[in-house]
Design an enzyme around this catalytic site. Structure first.
Site, mmCIF file in Angstrom:
data_model
loop_
_atom_site.group_PDB
_atom_site.id
_atom_site.type_symbol
_atom_site.label_atom_id
_atom_site.label_comp_id
_atom_site.label_asym_id
_atom_site.label_seq_id
_atom_site.Cartn_x
_atom_site.Cartn_y
_atom_site.Cartn_z
ATOM 1 N N LYS A 160 0.759 -1.411 0.433
ATOM 2 C CA LYS A 160 0.018 -0.082 -0.217
ATOM 3 C C LYS A 160 0.922 1.542 -0.134
ATOM 4 O O LYS A 160 1.557 1.236 1.309
ATOM 5 C CB LYS A 160 -0.747 0.174 1.659
ATOM 6 C CG LYS A 160 -1.983 0.788 1.201
ATOM 7 C CD LYS A 160 -2.574 1.803 2.305
ATOM 8 C CE LYS A 160 -1.627 2.624 3.387
ATOM 9 N NZ LYS A 160 -1.589 3.746 2.595
ATOM 10 N N SER A 163 4.943 6.516 11.003
ATOM 11 C CA SER A 163 5.491 6.966 11.888
ATOM 12 C C SER A 163 5.235 5.620 13.246
ATOM 13 O O SER A 163 5.041 5.367 12.756
ATOM 14 C CB SER A 163 4.241 8.606 11.923
ATOM 15 O OG SER A 163 3.103 7.770 12.331
ATOM 16 N N CYS A 187 13.367 11.048 7.391
ATOM 17 C CA CYS A 187 13.227 10.303 8.719
ATOM 18 C C CYS A 187 14.688 10.771 9.412
ATOM 19 O O CYS A 187 14.558 10.840 10.386
ATOM 20 C CB CYS A 187 12.858 8.362 8.356
ATOM 21 S SG CYS A 187 13.510 8.219 7.637
ATOM 22 N N GLU A 190 10.075 14.925 15.637
ATOM 23 C CA GLU A 190 10.149 15.304 14.808
ATOM 24 C C GLU A 190 9.736 15.640 13.911
ATOM 25 O O GLU A 190 7.812 16.177 13.845
ATOM 26 C CB GLU A 190 9.762 13.917 14.154
ATOM 27 C CG GLU A 190 10.947 13.317 12.803
ATOM 28 C CD GLU A 190 10.461 11.585 12.108
ATOM 29 O OE1 GLU A 190 9.364 11.826 12.336
ATOM 30 O OE2 GLU A 190 11.688 11.873 11.200
HETATM 31 P P1 NDP Z 1 1.951 7.457 9.023
HETATM 32 O O1 NDP Z 1 2.315 6.346 9.584
HETATM 33 O O2 NDP Z 1 0.543 8.067 9.418
HETATM 34 O O3 NDP Z 1 2.045 6.832 7.479
HETATM 35 C C1 NDP Z 1 3.005 5.706 6.988
HETATM 36 C C2 NDP Z 1 1.963 5.006 6.273
HETATM 37 O O4 NDP Z 1 0.589 4.069 7.000
HETATM 38 C C3 NDP Z 1 0.767 5.560 5.737
HETATM 39 O O5 NDP Z 1 0.792 4.270 4.262
HETATM 40 C C4 NDP Z 1 -0.150 5.064 5.810
HETATM 41 O O6 NDP Z 1 -1.766 5.490 5.104
HETATM 42 C C5 NDP Z 1 -0.217 4.272 6.800
HETATM 43 N N1 NDP Z 1 -1.021 4.008 7.910
HETATM 44 C C6 NDP Z 1 -2.181 4.537 8.258
HETATM 45 N N2 NDP Z 1 -2.243 4.765 9.259
HETATM 46 C C7 NDP Z 1 -2.399 3.355 9.908
HETATM 47 C C8 NDP Z 1 -2.697 2.388 10.580
HETATM 48 N N3 NDP Z 1 -3.457 2.444 12.347
HETATM 49 N N4 NDP Z 1 -2.845 1.262 10.546
HETATM 50 C C9 NDP Z 1 -1.838 0.227 8.813
HETATM 51 N N5 NDP Z 1 -1.029 1.565 8.233
HETATM 52 C C10 NDP Z 1 -1.728 3.197 8.501
HETATM 53 O O7 NDP Z 1 3.272 7.954 8.714
HETATM 54 P P2 NDP Z 1 3.272 9.350 7.856
HETATM 55 O O8 NDP Z 1 2.595 8.745 6.610
HETATM 56 O O9 NDP Z 1 2.477 10.625 8.016
HETATM 57 O O10 NDP Z 1 5.076 9.569 6.790
HETATM 58 C C11 NDP Z 1 5.982 10.275 8.023
HETATM 59 C C12 NDP Z 1 6.524 9.689 9.201
HETATM 60 O O11 NDP Z 1 6.437 8.654 8.707
HETATM 61 C C13 NDP Z 1 7.255 10.681 9.903
HETATM 62 O O12 NDP Z 1 7.576 10.549 10.948
HETATM 63 C C14 NDP Z 1 9.068 9.780 9.542
HETATM 64 O O13 NDP Z 1 9.746 9.756 10.725
HETATM 65 C C15 NDP Z 1 8.323 8.204 9.471
HETATM 66 N N6 NDP Z 1 9.111 7.889 8.316
HETATM 67 C C16 NDP Z 1 10.018 7.046 8.528
HETATM 68 C C17 NDP Z 1 11.509 6.545 7.880
HETATM 69 C C18 NDP Z 1 11.707 5.616 7.906
HETATM 70 O O14 NDP Z 1 12.231 4.762 7.490
HETATM 71 N N7 NDP Z 1 12.205 4.884 9.777
HETATM 72 C C19 NDP Z 1 10.939 7.059 6.300
HETATM 73 C C20 NDP Z 1 9.721 7.770 5.858
HETATM 74 C C21 NDP Z 1 8.571 8.166 6.867
HETATM 75 P P3 NDP Z 1 -1.872 6.598 4.504
HETATM 76 O O15 NDP Z 1 -1.013 7.701 3.749
HETATM 77 O O16 NDP Z 1 -3.355 6.933 4.615
HETATM 78 O O17 NDP Z 1 -1.464 7.999 6.038
#
Ligand code: NDP
Length: 491
Positions: A195, A248, A303, A400
């Site tokens: 996804k 996140s 991140c 962050e």
């Molecule tokens: P989210 O955690 O909201 O989203 C990440 C993914 O998970 C998206 O595809 C999102 O869908 C999906 N998601 C949201 N809620 C759920 C759930 N309850 N169960 C399963 N999947 C879910 O983060 P963001 O997209 O807002 O990204 C920003 C954050 O991600 C930052 O805090 C950053 O630090 C972290 N990050 C970490 C990385 C790493 O390599 N460690 C790399 C990139 C980002 P949807 O898009 O619909 O919300």
């Protein structure tokens, strides 16, 4: 001498060195009006859709399917059948051929992918063109190389695929995160349900066309789109063997709670608040470039961004002066302009989060610097920002921000630098700037971060493992380490 002086005054020196605009044409990209789900090699019609937009001007781009738990179920069935029907038993050398093909097609279509990535995500075209797309192709090339060598990677351990992998990725590096997830999974003989993030689905959907071109067997890769509910449906599906999540820390924790006790494998790549540490013997101009790259690359939607700058006290003033001067030269604007350094913020929600945290920094007493900058009227934008006079307890030093905002702090001794750098719940990355090799090693041993860069920042390579400690998650992606989560070794 008089002659020389006269010549000098006669030279017509332009007073204004601004760049002319150099927009990349978007004609190469064909965006459909609406997209369904790519399941079992076919497109399924969605019952419900939402609109994906271009963050640079809020232009609607396409209607995207909001996959339900039933849609996810269909994708899992397709992935399970493809796993059982031959993919898992295919010799590694045959799997490698598909991965090599995907990598080459990505290279051939790189301009198309770069334009689409910048349009849908807001990142500058020079970054998607020079970083995201080449690295995505490199990941497929790299893991293609491992597909027939798994027994050598793990000698005497009989590596076998895990089964169906559910993969959930964020919006900051859409195609690159897809490559980090899909390439090792396929190399190890697994099948996938992935996804993309709600705001950036378009390159993942274009990638389905690459799979068609590469003639990947139906059902080996399935792409479902939607918001967090679709992600949750993947996590909750009983017939998925492994969850790989990047996003996140908050959602990562919820996933971990859900997966506990189910027997599902889990890797989490979560947030960060990296320390970028500059010692007084560092090459300052080079360090300034590294600091800028560390926090303003991809609008700070990274991140592992170097969002906390630690400067040795003796060079604090000259370094901050150089940094602020450099900020005035950053070009903020249209992501499709080849001269743009800082593009659009990915979404209204992310812009709001950045604004809220910046307001808290001012409120708590930090000093803000923003260069003079004319922002486009439409779309989501934030001026590259530096905070000085920051205390470790401030929210801007703890949380962050995931935006182009840097917090500057100081230290006196290497011990103090280590203590302050490690004073965070996260542990994803760090940077050290010094001419002394022994100090780099001393620091790297003590910094609690998955990656420590020395005299550089934000460097990635498919052969190098990446991942975190503490609230930054667990498991590694990239390198030989990145194979392990997709393999089982039991008899
Ligand atoms: P989210 O955690 O909201 O989203 C990440 C993914 O998970 C998206 O595809 C999102 O869908 C999906 N998601 C949201 N809620 C759920 C759930 N309850 N169960 C399963 N999947 C879910 O983060 P963001 O997209 O807002 O990204 C920003 C954050 O991600 C930052 O805090 C950053 O630090 C972290 N990050 C970490 C990385 C790493 O390599 N460690 C790399 C990139 C980002 P949807 O898009 O619909 O919300």
């Amino acid at each position: 001498m008089a002659e020389l002086d006269r010549t000098r005054t006669e030279v017509d020196v332009p007073g204004d060195w601004t760049y002319a605009s150099a927009p990349e044409s978007r004609d190469i990209v064909r965006i459909a009006d609406s997209y369904g789900y790519y399941v079992g090699g076919e497109w399924l019609e969605p019952a419900e859709t939402y609109e994906t937009i271009a963050p640079r001007d809020e232009e609607p781009l396409a209607a995207i399917g909001q996959a339900t738990a039933e849609d996810v179920g269909r994708a899992v069935v397709a992935a399970r059948e493809a796993f059982a029907d031959g993919w898992s038993a295919l010799p590694g050398s045959e799997r490698a051929k598909y991965l090599f093909r995907i990598a080459r097609i990505l290279q051939e279509r790189s301009r198309e992918f770069a334009v689409l990535e910048s349009l849908n995500g807001g990142k500058p075209i020079k970054e998607s063109r020079d970083v995201d797309i080449p690295l995505a192709a490199a990941h497929f090339f790299y893991y293609a190389g491992w597909a027939d060598k798994l027994e050598y990677a793990f000698p005497n351990r009989r590596p076998r695929p895990v089964g169906v992998a559910g993969q959930i990725i964020p919006w900051n590096f859409p195609l690159l995160m897809l490559a980090w997830k899909i390439a090792p999974a396929l190399a190890c003989g697994n099948t996938v349900v992935l996804k993309p993030a709600e705001t950036t689905p378009l390159t993942a959907l274009l990638f389905c066309d690459v799979l068609r071109q590469a003639e990947l067997p139906a059902g080996v890769v399935n792409i479902v789109t939607g918001d967090g509910r679709t992600g949750a449906a993947i996590v909750e599906h009983e017939d998925i063997d492994k969850i790989a999540f990047t996003g996140s820390t908050e959602v990562g924790k919820a996933i971990q709670r859900h997966v506990a006790g189910t027997g599902k494998r889990l890797t989490l790549e979560l947030g960060g608040k990296a320390a970028n540490i500059v010692f007084d013997d560092a090459a300052l101009d080079q360090a300034v470039e590294g600091i800028v790259n560390g926090i303003y690359f991809n609008q700070g939607h990274v991140c592992c961004a170097g969002s906390r700058l630690f400067v040795q006290e003796s060079i604090y003033e000259p370094l901050v002066a150089k940094l602020e001067r450099r900020l005035t030269t950053l070009r903020v604007g249209d992501p499709l302009d080849k001269n743009t350094d800082v593009g659009a913020i990915n979404s209204a929600a992310q812009l709001e989060k950045i604004q809220e945290l910046v307001a808290s920094g001012i409120e708590e007493g930090a000093e803000i610097y923003q260069p003079p900058c004319v922002l486009p009227e439409k779309g989501y934008w934030f001026v590259p920002t530096v905070f000085t006079n920051v205390a470790q307890s401030y929210r801007i030093a703890q949380e962050e921000i995931f935006g182009p905002v840097l917090s500057v702090l100081t230290f006196r001794t290497p011990e103090e630098a280590v203590e302050k750098a490690n004073n965070t719940p996260y542990g994803l990355s760090a940077g050290v700037w010094t001419e002394k090799g022994s100090r780099i090693l001393w620091m790297a041993q003590r910094l609690r971060a998955g990656v420590v860069w020395a005299n550089t920042f934000n460097r990635f390579d498919p052969g190098s493992p990446f991942g975190g400690y503490k609230e930054s998650g667990f498991g590694r992606e990239g390198g030989r380490h990145g194979l392990e989560p997709y393999l089982r070794f039991d008899e």
